[in-house]
Each structure stands twice: as C-alpha cells, then as structure tokens.
Design a protein around this motif. Structure first.
Motif, PDB file in Angstrom:
ATOM      1  N   PHE A  37      16.291  44.360  52.249  1.00  0.00           N
ATOM      2  CA  PHE A  37      14.494  44.564  52.526  1.00  0.00           C
ATOM      3  C   PHE A  37      15.078  44.110  54.025  1.00  0.00           C
ATOM      4  CE2 PHE A  37      16.496  39.723  53.144  1.00  0.00           C
ATOM      5  CZ  PHE A  37      15.465  39.551  53.975  1.00  0.00           C
ATOM      6  N   THR A  38      15.408  43.458  54.847  1.00  0.00           N
ATOM      7  CA  THR A  38      15.564  43.680  55.746  1.00  0.00           C
ATOM      8  C   THR A  38      15.831  45.387  56.629  1.00  0.00           C
ATOM      9  OG1 THR A  38      17.905  43.486  56.381  1.00  0.00           O
ATOM     10  CG2 THR A  38      16.681  41.506  56.676  1.00  0.00           C
ATOM     11  N   VAL A  39      15.888  46.074  55.923  1.00  0.00           N
ATOM     12  CA  VAL A  39      16.059  47.592  56.743  1.00  0.00           C
ATOM     13  C   VAL A  39      14.948  48.142  56.669  1.00  0.00           C
ATOM     14  CG1 VAL A  39      17.644  49.568  56.936  1.00  0.00           C
ATOM     15  CG2 VAL A  39      18.604  47.432  56.641  1.00  0.00           C
ATOM     16  N   MET A  40      14.342  47.951  55.058  1.00  0.00           N
ATOM     17  CA  MET A  40      13.274  48.975  54.304  1.00  0.00           C
ATOM     18  C   MET A  40      12.039  47.912  54.449  1.00  0.00           C
ATOM     19  SD  MET A  40      15.041  51.558  53.865  1.00  0.00           S
ATOM     20  CE  MET A  40      14.286  52.572  52.748  1.00  0.00           C
ATOM     21  N   GLY A  41      12.134  47.030  55.149  1.00  0.00           N
ATOM     22  CA  GLY A  41      10.779  46.045  54.786  1.00  0.00           C
ATOM     23  C   GLY A  41      10.714  45.728  53.393  1.00  0.00           C
ATOM     24  N   GLY A  42       9.592  45.159  52.783  1.00  0.00           N
ATOM     25  CA  GLY A  42       9.182  44.340  51.203  1.00  0.00           C
ATOM     26  C   GLY A  42      10.120  42.907  51.533  1.00  0.00           C
ATOM     27  N   LYS A  43      10.035  42.424  49.890  1.00  0.00           N
ATOM     28  CA  LYS A  43       9.816  40.917  49.967  1.00  0.00           C
ATOM     29  C   LYS A  43      12.021  40.541  49.564  1.00  0.00           C
ATOM     30  CE  LYS A  43       6.454  39.824  51.708  1.00  0.00           C
ATOM     31  NZ  LYS A  43       5.714  39.790  50.419  1.00  0.00           N
ATOM     32  N   PRO A  44      12.115  39.494  49.701  1.00  0.00           N
ATOM     33  CA  PRO A  44      14.064  39.639  49.809  1.00  0.00           C
ATOM     34  C   PRO A  44      14.322  39.537  48.470  1.00  0.00           C
ATOM     35  CG  PRO A  44      13.273  37.333  50.226  1.00  0.00           C
ATOM     36  CD  PRO A  44      12.122  38.638  50.189  1.00  0.00           C
ATOM     37  N   LEU A  45      13.519  39.522  47.024  1.00  0.00           N
ATOM     38  CA  LEU A  45      13.985  39.328  45.948  1.00  0.00           C
ATOM     39  C   LEU A  45      13.235  40.494  44.991  1.00  0.00           C
ATOM     40  CD1 LEU A  45      13.396  35.799  45.304  1.00  0.00           C
ATOM     41  CD2 LEU A  45      15.533  36.342  45.898  1.00  0.00           C
ATOM     42  N   PHE A  46      13.884  41.039  43.935  1.00  0.00           N
ATOM     43  CA  PHE A  46      12.933  41.813  42.826  1.00  0.00           C
ATOM     44  C   PHE A  46      13.259  40.634  41.644  1.00  0.00           C
ATOM     45  CE2 PHE A  46      15.632  45.158  44.633  1.00  0.00           C
ATOM     46  CZ  PHE A  46      14.854  46.011  44.856  1.00  0.00           C
ATOM     47  N   ASN A  47      11.771  40.660  41.222  1.00  0.00           N
ATOM     48  CA  ASN A  47      12.013  40.355  39.216  1.00  0.00           C
ATOM     49  C   ASN A  47      12.181  41.301  38.646  1.00  0.00           C
ATOM     50  OD1 ASN A  47      10.793  39.048  36.861  1.00  0.00           O
ATOM     51  ND2 ASN A  47       8.679  39.038  37.935  1.00  0.00           N
ATOM     52  N   SER A  48      13.494  40.585  38.306  1.00  0.00           N
ATOM     53  CA  SER A  48      14.661  41.636  37.135  1.00  0.00           C
ATOM     54  C   SER A  48      15.002  41.622  36.144  1.00  0.00           C
ATOM     55  CB  SER A  48      16.395  41.729  38.008  1.00  0.00           C
ATOM     56  OG  SER A  48      15.665  41.699  39.240  1.00  0.00           O
ATOM     57  N   ILE A  49      15.385  42.673  35.136  1.00  0.00           N
ATOM     58  CA  ILE A  49      16.077  42.294  34.054  1.00  0.00           C
ATOM     59  C   ILE A  49      17.310  42.252  33.570  1.00  0.00           C
ATOM     60  CG2 ILE A  49      15.383  42.851  31.589  1.00  0.00           C
ATOM     61  CD1 ILE A  49      13.012  40.976  32.467  1.00  0.00           C
ATOM     62  N   ALA A  50      17.909  41.759  33.560  1.00  0.00           N
ATOM     63  CA  ALA A  50      19.822  42.077  33.894  1.00  0.00           C
ATOM     64  C   ALA A  50      20.223  42.743  32.247  1.00  0.00           C
ATOM     65  CB  ALA A  50      20.592  41.065  34.298  1.00  0.00           C
ATOM     66  N   LEU A  51      21.399  43.152  31.538  1.00  0.00           N
ATOM     67  CA  LEU A  51      21.507  43.935  30.187  1.00  0.00           C
ATOM     68  C   LEU A  51      22.570  43.273  29.896  1.00  0.00           C
ATOM     69  CD1 LEU A  51      21.015  45.149  27.618  1.00  0.00           C
ATOM     70  CD2 LEU A  51      21.890  47.283  28.706  1.00  0.00           C
ATOM     71  N   LEU A  52      23.224  42.121  29.815  1.00  0.00           N
ATOM     72  CA  LEU A  52      24.645  41.688  29.100  1.00  0.00           C
ATOM     73  C   LEU A  52      24.914  42.196  28.085  1.00  0.00           C
ATOM     74  CD1 LEU A  52      23.322  38.324  29.531  1.00  0.00           C
ATOM     75  CD2 LEU A  52      23.639  40.058  31.730  1.00  0.00           C
ATOM     76  N   THR A  53      26.021  42.610  27.716  1.00  0.00           N
ATOM     77  CA  THR A  53      26.865  43.095  26.879  1.00  0.00           C
ATOM     78  C   THR A  53      28.463  43.083  27.079  1.00  0.00           C
ATOM     79  OG1 THR A  53      26.951  44.018  25.010  1.00  0.00           O
ATOM     80  CG2 THR A  53      26.862  45.770  26.988  1.00  0.00           C
ATOM     81  N   ALA A  54      29.345  42.679  25.858  1.00  0.00           N
ATOM     82  CA  ALA A  54      30.771  43.003  26.364  1.00  0.00           C
ATOM     83  C   ALA A  54      30.979  42.089  27.264  1.00  0.00           C
ATOM     84  CB  ALA A  54      30.407  44.077  26.841  1.00  0.00           C
ATOM     85  N   GLY A  55      30.705  40.899  27.958  1.00  0.00           N
ATOM     86  CA  GLY A  55      30.471  40.039  28.748  1.00  0.00           C
ATOM     87  C   GLY A  55      30.253  39.919  29.837  1.00  0.00           C
ATOM     88  N   LYS A  56      30.097  41.448  30.492  1.00  0.00           N
ATOM     89  CA  LYS A  56      29.071  41.874  31.307  1.00  0.00           C
ATOM     90  C   LYS A  56      28.010  41.593  31.654  1.00  0.00           C
ATOM     91  CE  LYS A  56      33.685  44.138  32.668  1.00  0.00           C
ATOM     92  NZ  LYS A  56      34.166  45.220  33.128  1.00  0.00           N
ATOM     93  N   VAL A  57      27.573  42.151  33.449  1.00  0.00           N
ATOM     94  CA  VAL A  57      25.881  42.500  33.138  1.00  0.00           C
ATOM     95  C   VAL A  57      26.057  43.837  33.466  1.00  0.00           C
ATOM     96  CG1 VAL A  57      24.248  42.815  35.405  1.00  0.00           C
ATOM     97  CG2 VAL A  57      25.643  40.399  35.393  1.00  0.00           C
ATOM     98  N   GLN A  58      25.916  44.498  33.023  1.00  0.00           N
ATOM     99  CA  GLN A  58      26.152  45.986  32.675  1.00  0.00           C
ATOM    100  C   GLN A  58      24.718  46.750  33.397  1.00  0.00           C
ATOM    101  OE1 GLN A  58      28.391  47.577  31.096  1.00  0.00           O
ATOM    102  NE2 GLN A  58      28.849  46.284  29.432  1.00  0.00           N
ATOM    103  N   ASN A  59      24.294  46.161  33.409  1.00  0.00           N
ATOM    104  CA  ASN A  59      22.774  47.406  34.160  1.00  0.00           C
ATOM    105  C   ASN A  59      21.376  45.964  34.255  1.00  0.00           C
ATOM    106  OD1 ASN A  59      21.438  49.127  35.811  1.00  0.00           O
ATOM    107  ND2 ASN A  59      22.008  50.725  34.040  1.00  0.00           N
TER     108      ASN A  59
END
Length: 551
Positions: free
Chosen positions: A90-112
């Motif tokens: 965000f400091t380089v490309m502009g915009g805001k410091p966060l995303f409103n996100s969805i995490a896909l969790l499986t097999a004990g990890k954050v997959q995406n």
C-alpha cells in the motif's frame, strides 16, 4: 460434496471466542461428512470492526489467531474464515493498508487468501476507509469442483437486476466466465425492513442468469446500532430455493452439491417472520439482547410513563432478557393523568416486570422555587416543561449508576426526527431501542403483539399520545397527526425529497415547511442521542451524517 453454512454471531474484536465458535462448528460438521464449511464475512473479528482496524497489534493478533485456528481444525475439512489482512504494497502502490479477506484453511494450514473486490461506502458502510479492493477473480477447487467466491458487496452490482452499475467490475460475471461450478458468497449484511426479500430476489436472479447454483451465508446478531438477520440462502441453477437459515438466530445449514448434475440438492428451509411487524419485533429483541450481553450488562431500567412507546420498549426488553431483569420506573407529576399511572402498572403486570414509583411533584416545586427570581415576569413555556423530563432523566441515570443497570431510552423515530424530545431528559440512556421505528409503526407492532392476548393494554393504544408536561397536553398540539407526520418524514429522511416535491404530492405547504425546519433544527439533539437500533434503510445513526451548523 456436503457443504455447511454457519450462521455465526461474533462479538467485535473478541478473536479468541469468535475463533472458538468457528472451531466448535467445524468439529460438529466434520462428524457429518461435511467437506467445506462457510463462515460469514470478517467472521474472525466480527463486522463491522470500524477503527479497531487502525490498531496494528489487532491485525497481528488476528493473523496469529487464524494460524492457530488452522492447526486445531479437523484436517480433512476445508474452512473459509473472514478476516482483515495486511496490504504489503500500500505504501508503494497506494490504496489502504488492509484487505477485507477470506482465508481458506485445511490440513492445518492457511492454503489461500482471497480479497473482497467491491468496497461499499454508502449508508452505514465505510470500507474504503480501511481496505484496498482485490483485483482478481476468486475461486478454488475441491474434489474437481470449481467454486467461485465473492464477499458480500461483490454480489450487489448486477446492472440487469438493479438497472444501474455502482462499480466498474461485476465479480459474479467474471466468475461465470471462469467456468465455475458453484458460486458462494460470504456476507455480513445488516438488516432493514424488506431486505430479506430483496436479497432472495437478487440471489435467484444471479442463479438463473449465470446458470450456477448459489450459496449465501450471512452473519447474525447485533453490533451497536446494526442488526444482522442471518437468513442464509441457497438457490439451485434454475433459481429454486433449496435452503434457508433461521432469521435473527444462529443456525447451521448443511446442503449437498451433486457433482454429476452440477447442482445443489434440496435442503432445510426455515420459516421467515410472517409479517413486517413480526420481522421488526424479532430484530429489536435481538438488538437489545446482544447490546446488553456484549456490553456486559445484566439488567435494564426504563421510565414507564403509561404511553405506548415505553410500553413497547418494556415488552421488547422483557422478551430479550427476561421480565425479572427489567425495572420500570413510574415518575408521575402534577400533570400526569390517573390513567397514565394505571396504564403503566397494567403493562408491567402483563409483562411481569418489577416497578418502582417516584413522584416528582416536590422536585418540580424545588426547581420552580430555585428559578423563580430569574424567571419572574416570563411566561410558562418549554423551559418549565422540560424541567420535568430532566428530573426524570436524572433519577433514571442515578438508578442506573447506583445498580449498574442499562438505561433504555424510549423515544421513537418520529420524535427524534422533529426534536420532540428533551436533551438530558427522556433522551438519557445507553440504548435507544425504537429510535428508528416511526410512531405509526409503533402502534402497528403493539396491535400485532396483542394478536393472541393483551400485552399492551388497550387503553394505551387508543388514547391520544401526550408528553403530559402541562395540563391537557397532547402531541397534536405541536405536531400534525402522526399518519401525516410519518409520511412527510419518510419523504424527507428516506426519499431525500425537497419541500416542493412533497407539496406536489398533496401535502399542506405550511406543514411541510414546519416539519422540514424541525428536522434540520433537531440535528444537534440527535448528535447527542444514545445509539439507536437500525431497522429502516435510513436511520439516524452511523449512516446519517448531517451538519449541525448549516443553512
């Protein structure tokens, strides 16, 4: 493939317990053979987190909680969890410091991690304050089923359905072009009257237009002024309703996607409220219950005047937390009619709530005597009338402070709109329960409430409304009949119409001019009012941003 829709009720910022809700649900559905669990938008931190998102440590703790949650989930279950994630560019490309996100969790990890594409900035929404929009179509594959993912507003930009486009991109259309097999939407969509039907129509349109089954999961519960109704939905490819979650309550819906037919199989369909009054009642009960519990209160108090507004608020409070936790305080003055006291006692008896009576006649005389030398030679007017209300407000706040009870304000939307209320008097309180309910709707809900037995005494419903601040006073001494007032207020507040447009609809020009001026003049009062539960599409709350010093 079995898919579960979890209608969760998170508490804003309570990362540990929100994660526990998700974890408990995950273990529950894993035993039923579910492959994919859907949770609402920002389910880990709750929606809307507002300026908590400006605290860097909160974002860090959210990420840590997510990774810990991933390790504790059943290993074969795929879980979608909503959270805010950092935007490293965000400091380089502009915009805001966060995303409103969805995490896909499986097999004990954050997959995406997937990012919300469309960020609303109208009414109660202010997502551009915090988030940068995602710029890629979101989809993933489980067991050769290609699933397209959207987040709340991403679904609300179909030009064919709305007759306009609010954003340049249409994430649903982009996903259809990527040949997805199933469309899912994770939402935190606040309630207002009629919104359940609108969402259903929009989802049905999307299913038919793109020939894809659609699953929609919504947050439930109340956070400050916003109420979330749940009512999660599923439509098959032909636009037939195949599942629906409970309204205004937590729920867990399990459906099955047929890989051969590329469609959803019929599932559980929960009933909806059977009329608008029932819908509003359920919303307000949930709003009061969650505000009380999430703020840590155990009991509530309110001024019980014998009028219809306080009667309705008492009924809502009793339904929300139990009659034994509600205290109604009667504070009759020399101007109070006998039926005000008897009506207040009757509604308390019908509800089973406790009451206390504190006459204020002597206190009024004390104020009159203290102010006599200053007020000598002036006429009795608003200043003297408002002293009564301020005495009552002070007594109620004293009881609230002494015993730690939450004071409920009982003013309705019609009064708030025109300033027919007293600062530091009847406006005192921690929550304004019916501040978004117009007066005519108050009458309608009370009549609906009495459909099986009398809860609100008949005399309260039929008597002329009155503040009883001077002899023989009724509201219509100062205001037009409420059916006319509410119609004009709706045109001003909700429809944004000019006085000329309203007069063109046949309303008296003098009345329209008077009401328009009263609405503007009362802005300073509304700015100091307690938060009010939102049930219309235009409330005097988070989404109302009018100036005070203006012409």
């Amino acid at each position: 493939m079995k898919i579960a829709l979890a209608q969760l009720n998170p508490t804003i910022g309570d990362l540990k317990n929100n994660a526990e809700q998700i974890l408990t649900t995950a273990h529950q559905v894993a035993t039923q053979g579910v492959k994919l669990l859907l949770t609402p938008e920002l389910s880990l931190c709750g929606y809307p987190p507002r300026d908590l998102l400006l605290n860097a440590h909160f974002i860090t703790e959210m990420e840590q909680t997510l990774h810990q949650l991933a390790t504790e989930l059943p290993p074969d279950l795929h879980v979608l969890v909503g959270l805010a994630t950092p935007n490293p560019n965000f400091t380089v490309m502009g915009g805001k410091p966060l995303f409103n996100s969805i995490a896909l969790l499986t097999a004990g990890k954050v997959q995406n991690i997937f990012h919300k594409r469309l960020l609303p900035t109208y009414d109660v929404f202010d997502e551009n304050r915090y988030f940068t929009p995602g710029n890629e179509a979101n989809y993933f594959t489980i067991d050769d089923i290609k699933i397209g993912l959207t987040v709340c507003e991403d679904l609300w930009n179909d030009e064919e359905f709305w007759g306009k486009r609010s954003y340049l991109v249409n994430p649903i259309a982009e996903l259809a072009a990527h040949n997805i097999d199933l469309s899912i939407n994770l939402s935190a969509s606040p309630y207002c009257m009629g919104k359940q039907q609108l969402r259903a129509a929009m989802l049905k349109h999307a299913a038919i237009k793109y020939d894809r089954a659609v699953l929609y999961v919504n947050q439930v519960g109340a956070n400050d002024d916003l109420i979330f109704d749940g009512c999660s939905l599923g439509f098959d490819r032909s636009g037939e309703l195949i599942c629906r979650g409970a309204s205004f309550d937590r729920d867990l819906i399990i459906v099955e996607f047929d890989e051969i037919k590329q469609d959803l199989k019929p599932g559980k369909i929960q009933p909806q409220p059977d009329c608008t009054d029932a819908e509003i009642w359920q919303a307000l009960v949930l709003g009061v219950r969650d505000y009380i519990s999430k703020c840590g209160f155990q009991k509530v108090i309110l001024g019980l005047s014998g009028g219809i507004d306080s009667a309705l608020v008492a009924a809502i409070a009793a339904a929300a937390i139990g009659a034994d936790k509600v205290l109604g305080v009667l504070m009759p003055s020399t101007y109070s009619s006998s039926h005000s006291v008897t009506d207040a006692i009757a509604v308390a008896a019908n509800l089973g709530i406790n009451t206390e009576t504190i006459p204020i006649g002597d206190l009024m005389q004390g104020f009159d005597g203290t102010l006599d030398s200053l007020f000598t030679g002036t006429e009795f007017g608003l200043a003297e009338e408002n002293i009564q209300s301020r005495i009552r407000g002070t007594l109620l706040m004293s009881i609230s402070n002494k015993f730690g009870h939450l004071l409920l304000s009982t003013g309705n939307k019609s009064e708030m709109a025109v300033g027919y209320c007293t600062l530091y008097g009847d406006m005192n309180g921690g929550l304004a329960v019916i501040a978004d309910v117009p007066k005519m709707r108050v009458f309608s809900i009370c009549k609906w409430l009495n459909r099986e037995r009398e809860i609100i005494p008949h005399n309260i419903i039929i008597k002329p409304p009155s503040a009883e601040l001077k002899p023989g006073q009724v509201d219509q001494d100062s205001l037009p009949p409420y059916e006319i007032l509410d119609a004009i207020l709706n045109a001003i507040v909700c429809e944004h119409q000019s006085p000329a447009q309203i007069i063109g609809r046949g309303y008296d020009p003098q009345i329209v001019d008077k009401i328009t001026k009263l609405v503007k003049r009362a802005e300073f009062k509304r700015r100091q009012a307690p938060p009010g539960l939102k049930i219309t599409d235009r409330a005097f709350g988070t989404g109302w941003r009018m100036p005070i010093a203006a012409k």
